[in-house]
Design a protein around this motif. Structure first.
Motif, PDB file in Angstrom:
ATOM      1  N   LYS A   3       0.813  -1.209   0.000  1.00  0.00           N
ATOM      2  CA  LYS A   3       0.000   0.000   0.000  1.00  0.00           C
ATOM      3  C   LYS A   3       0.851   1.265   0.000  1.00  0.00           C
ATOM      4  CE  LYS A   3      -1.969   1.579   3.756  1.00  0.00           C
ATOM      5  NZ  LYS A   3      -2.861   1.758   4.926  1.00  0.00           N
ATOM      6  N   ASN A   4       1.854   1.325   0.880  1.00  0.00           N
ATOM      7  CA  ASN A   4       2.657   2.543   0.985  1.00  0.00           C
ATOM      8  C   ASN A   4       3.374   2.860  -0.318  1.00  0.00           C
ATOM      9  OD1 ASN A   4       1.849   2.844   3.619  1.00  0.00           O
ATOM     10  ND2 ASN A   4       3.718   2.001   4.506  1.00  0.00           N
ATOM     11  N   LYS A   5       3.914   1.823  -0.962  1.00  0.00           N
ATOM     12  CA  LYS A   5       4.620   2.044  -2.222  1.00  0.00           C
ATOM     13  C   LYS A   5       3.655   2.528  -3.297  1.00  0.00           C
ATOM     14  CE  LYS A   5       7.804  -0.142  -5.493  1.00  0.00           C
ATOM     15  NZ  LYS A   5       8.542  -1.378  -5.844  1.00  0.00           N
ATOM     16  N   THR A   6       2.445   1.961  -3.322  1.00  0.00           N
ATOM     17  CA  THR A   6       1.455   2.387  -4.306  1.00  0.00           C
ATOM     18  C   THR A   6       1.077   3.845  -4.102  1.00  0.00           C
ATOM     19  OG1 THR A   6       0.568   0.135  -4.428  1.00  0.00           O
ATOM     20  CG2 THR A   6      -0.831   1.907  -5.250  1.00  0.00           C
ATOM     21  N   ILE A   7       0.834   4.244  -2.856  1.00  0.00           N
ATOM     22  CA  ILE A   7       0.466   5.630  -2.571  1.00  0.00           C
ATOM     23  C   ILE A   7       1.584   6.584  -2.965  1.00  0.00           C
ATOM     24  CG2 ILE A   7       0.052   7.268  -0.682  1.00  0.00           C
ATOM     25  CD1 ILE A   7      -2.412   5.773  -1.447  1.00  0.00           C
ATOM     26  N   ILE A   8       2.829   6.182  -2.715  1.00  0.00           N
ATOM     27  CA  ILE A   8       3.967   7.033  -3.096  1.00  0.00           C
ATOM     28  C   ILE A   8       4.017   7.209  -4.608  1.00  0.00           C
ATOM     29  CG2 ILE A   8       6.485   7.153  -3.178  1.00  0.00           C
ATOM     30  CD1 ILE A   8       6.498   5.812  -0.409  1.00  0.00           C
ATOM     31  N   MET A   9       3.812   6.133  -5.347  1.00  0.00           N
ATOM     32  CA  MET A   9       3.827   6.218  -6.809  1.00  0.00           C
ATOM     33  C   MET A   9       2.671   7.077  -7.315  1.00  0.00           C
ATOM     34  SD  MET A   9       6.446   4.357  -7.799  1.00  0.00           S
ATOM     35  CE  MET A   9       6.238   3.652  -9.421  1.00  0.00           C
ATOM     36  N   LEU A  10       1.501   6.890  -6.721  1.00  0.00           N
ATOM     37  CA  LEU A  10       0.353   7.705  -7.124  1.00  0.00           C
ATOM     38  C   LEU A  10       0.580   9.173  -6.790  1.00  0.00           C
ATOM     39  CD1 LEU A  10      -2.556   5.359  -5.964  1.00  0.00           C
ATOM     40  CD2 LEU A  10      -1.981   5.931  -8.328  1.00  0.00           C
ATOM     41  N   SER A 125      -7.763   5.106   4.557  1.00  0.00           N
ATOM     42  CA  SER A 125      -6.922   5.917   5.439  1.00  0.00           C
ATOM     43  C   SER A 125      -6.920   7.384   5.002  1.00  0.00           C
ATOM     44  CB  SER A 125      -5.489   5.380   5.428  1.00  0.00           C
ATOM     45  OG  SER A 125      -4.603   6.290   6.032  1.00  0.00           O
ATOM     46  N   HIS A 126      -7.311   8.285   5.923  1.00  0.00           N
ATOM     47  CA  HIS A 126      -7.270   9.719   5.621  1.00  0.00           C
ATOM     48  C   HIS A 126      -5.832  10.194   5.433  1.00  0.00           C
ATOM     49  CE1 HIS A 126     -11.411   9.599   6.520  1.00  0.00           C
ATOM     50  NE2 HIS A 126     -11.296   9.611   7.847  1.00  0.00           N
ATOM     51  N   THR A 127      -4.932   9.649   6.222  1.00  0.00           N
ATOM     52  CA  THR A 127      -3.526  10.051   6.107  1.00  0.00           C
ATOM     53  C   THR A 127      -2.962   9.671   4.741  1.00  0.00           C
ATOM     54  OG1 THR A 127      -3.206   9.804   8.491  1.00  0.00           O
ATOM     55  CG2 THR A 127      -1.231   9.806   7.121  1.00  0.00           C
ATOM     56  N   THR A 252      -1.833  20.313   3.359  1.00  0.00           N
ATOM     57  CA  THR A 252      -2.413  19.009   3.060  1.00  0.00           C
ATOM     58  C   THR A 252      -1.955  17.944   4.049  1.00  0.00           C
ATOM     59  OG1 THR A 252      -2.521  19.563   0.712  1.00  0.00           O
ATOM     60  CG2 THR A 252      -2.644  17.239   1.286  1.00  0.00           C
ATOM     61  N   VAL A 253      -0.660  17.925   4.363  1.00  0.00           N
ATOM     62  CA  VAL A 253      -0.133  16.966   5.337  1.00  0.00           C
ATOM     63  C   VAL A 253      -0.727  17.245   6.716  1.00  0.00           C
ATOM     64  CG1 VAL A 253       1.938  16.118   6.481  1.00  0.00           C
ATOM     65  CG2 VAL A 253       1.986  16.621   4.040  1.00  0.00           C
ATOM     66  N   LEU A 254      -0.777  18.528   7.092  1.00  0.00           N
ATOM     67  CA  LEU A 254      -1.325  18.907   8.397  1.00  0.00           C
ATOM     68  C   LEU A 254      -2.790  18.500   8.512  1.00  0.00           C
ATOM     69  CD1 LEU A 254      -0.956  20.359  11.103  1.00  0.00           C
ATOM     70  CD2 LEU A 254      -1.548  22.504   9.928  1.00  0.00           C
ATOM     71  N   GLY A 255      -3.538  18.651   7.419  1.00  0.00           N
ATOM     72  CA  GLY A 255      -4.946  18.286   7.451  1.00  0.00           C
ATOM     73  C   GLY A 255      -5.149  16.819   7.780  1.00  0.00           C
ATOM     74  N   GLY A 256      -4.357  15.948   7.168  1.00  0.00           N
ATOM     75  CA  GLY A 256      -4.469  14.524   7.453  1.00  0.00           C
ATOM     76  C   GLY A 256      -4.167  14.204   8.906  1.00  0.00           C
TER      77      GLY A 256
END
Length: 378
Positions: A3-10, A125-127, A252-256
């Motif tokens: 999951k983490n790798k996919t989110i990074i690529m996206l 996951s919101h984050t 955006t990071v702070l919002g999560g």
């Protein structure tokens, strides 16, 4: 693919697309300088990029709710880059408008499907969705620097070099698309079907639209307004755009993070109240302090960004493509439709007078969300 790798690529691919949304505003000072465009003419280019994008995004959203279309990710990325890369090669104003529109269509095709795929990869996951949205914000932030590095050196004739992010982004998506059981699964697989709350979805979408008017106004005219307030030149305007976009990335990071502690609706409402004061500072406070207020304004406008996407998808749990397309794409693009009006007022009066109504827009967003509740469960 993990999951983490996919989110990074996206997220990285998202950056490669949204750099072209930021590039429109970043090119305006150079177009004004080389082609002597008026404020109204320059803002017409933003309108061209936004208008077709606004019309097309609900259509692409409906398509991605019916069918999974992961191939749209690399294709739309290339289309967004092609339009912007060719925009500086001709002095023809109509052709420049047409190429901006081509880039806008690419962006329109990208966002609904990317939001659907990111929702699947994030597993609710919101984050994780915040990190996906962060990629787009970083693309925005990089746009002024990329445009300045290319155009300031060799003029508009070097805009074909702006196609490089599109080429990179299209390649980044290949591992994601090849992942077994990944984005090619049925479009409804990201969220369980539940009760739809169309009234809350519409109110949220209207609030996002008000927010996008503010951001479109500041990002389009900030590079022209800040030099007049600080006594600087084109570099001062480019610096202001970078602060604006980097503030968005941080927001955006702070919002999560905040959404992990408090509910999303509360975080969004407070952010819009902060934005009212911050935008007022951008418009009325002269001198270097304008950079501080620019950063605060973008924090306030972007803390809600990814939270609004997941809220919309939870209000329409069976139509996450449409929900993501509207809040991540359509409502944002609609802000660009207000830019010609701002430009016309600026030509008739002053740029400060034209930007003053932007102070009221976050207040309208807050009013629309004042009684909004968290989405009900399935």
């Amino acid at each position: 693919m993990p999951k983490n790798k996919t989110i990074i690529m996206l997220s990285a691919g998202h950056a490669c697309v949204d750099v072209y949304q930021g590039a429109v505003a970043a090119l305006l000072p150079f177009l004004v300088a080389e082609r002597a465009y008026t404020y109204a003419a320059a803002s017409g280019i933003v309108l061209a990029a936004s208008l077709l994008s606004s019309v097309a995004q609900p259509l692409f959203g409906a398509l991605t709710d019916r069918w999974a279309l992961p191939w749209l990710l690399p294709v739309s990325t290339l289309l967004a880059g092609l339009g912007m890369a060719l925009s500086g090669l001709s002095g023809s104003y109509p052709l420049t408008l047409a190429l901006a529109a081509v880039s806008g269509i690419g962006i329109a095709a990208y966002h609904p499907e990317s939001a659907r795929v990111a929702r699947i990869a994030s597993e609710g996951s919101h984050t994780a969705m915040g990190w996906f949205s962060l990629g787009g914000n970083l693309g925005f932030a990089a746009a002024p620097l990329l445009v300045a590095a290319v155009v300031a050196v060799g003029g508009l004739r070097l805009t074909p070099l702006l196609a490089v992010p599109a080429l990179v982004g299209s390649l980044l998506y290949l591992p994601v698309l090849r992942a077994p059981g990944g984005p090619a699964r049925p479009a409804g697989g990201a969220s369980p079907a539940g009760r739809e709350d169309m009234v809350s979805f519409v109110r949220l979408s209207l609030a996002v639209t008000c927010r996008s008017v503010v951001f479109a106004g500041l990002s389009t005219f900030g590079a022209l307004y800040v030099p007049a307030r600080t006594g600087g030149g084109t570099a001062a305007g480019t610096a202001a755009l970078s602060v604006l976009y980097l503030g968005g990335a941080a927001g955006t990071v702070l919002g999560g993070r905040l959404a992990d502690r408090w509910d999303r609706v509360r975080v969004v409402r407070v952010s819009y109240l902060v934005s009212v004061a911050a935008v007022a500072g951008v418009v009325f406070v002269p001198g270097p302090m304008i950079y501080l207020f620019t950063a605060l304004a973008c924090l306030g406008l972007y803390v809600p960004f990814s939270l609004q996407v997941t809220l919309a998808q939870d209000y329409l749990p069976a139509r996450v493509g449409t929900a993501g397309g509207v809040t991540l794409g359509l409502a944002v693009s609609v802000g660009g439709l207000s830019v010609p009006l701002i430009g016309a007022v600026a030509d008739a009066t002053s740029l400060q007078a034209a930007l003053t109504p932007l102070v009221a827009m976050p207040a309208l967003s807050w009013l629309l969300l004042r009684t909004l509740r968290e989405p009900a469960g399935p």
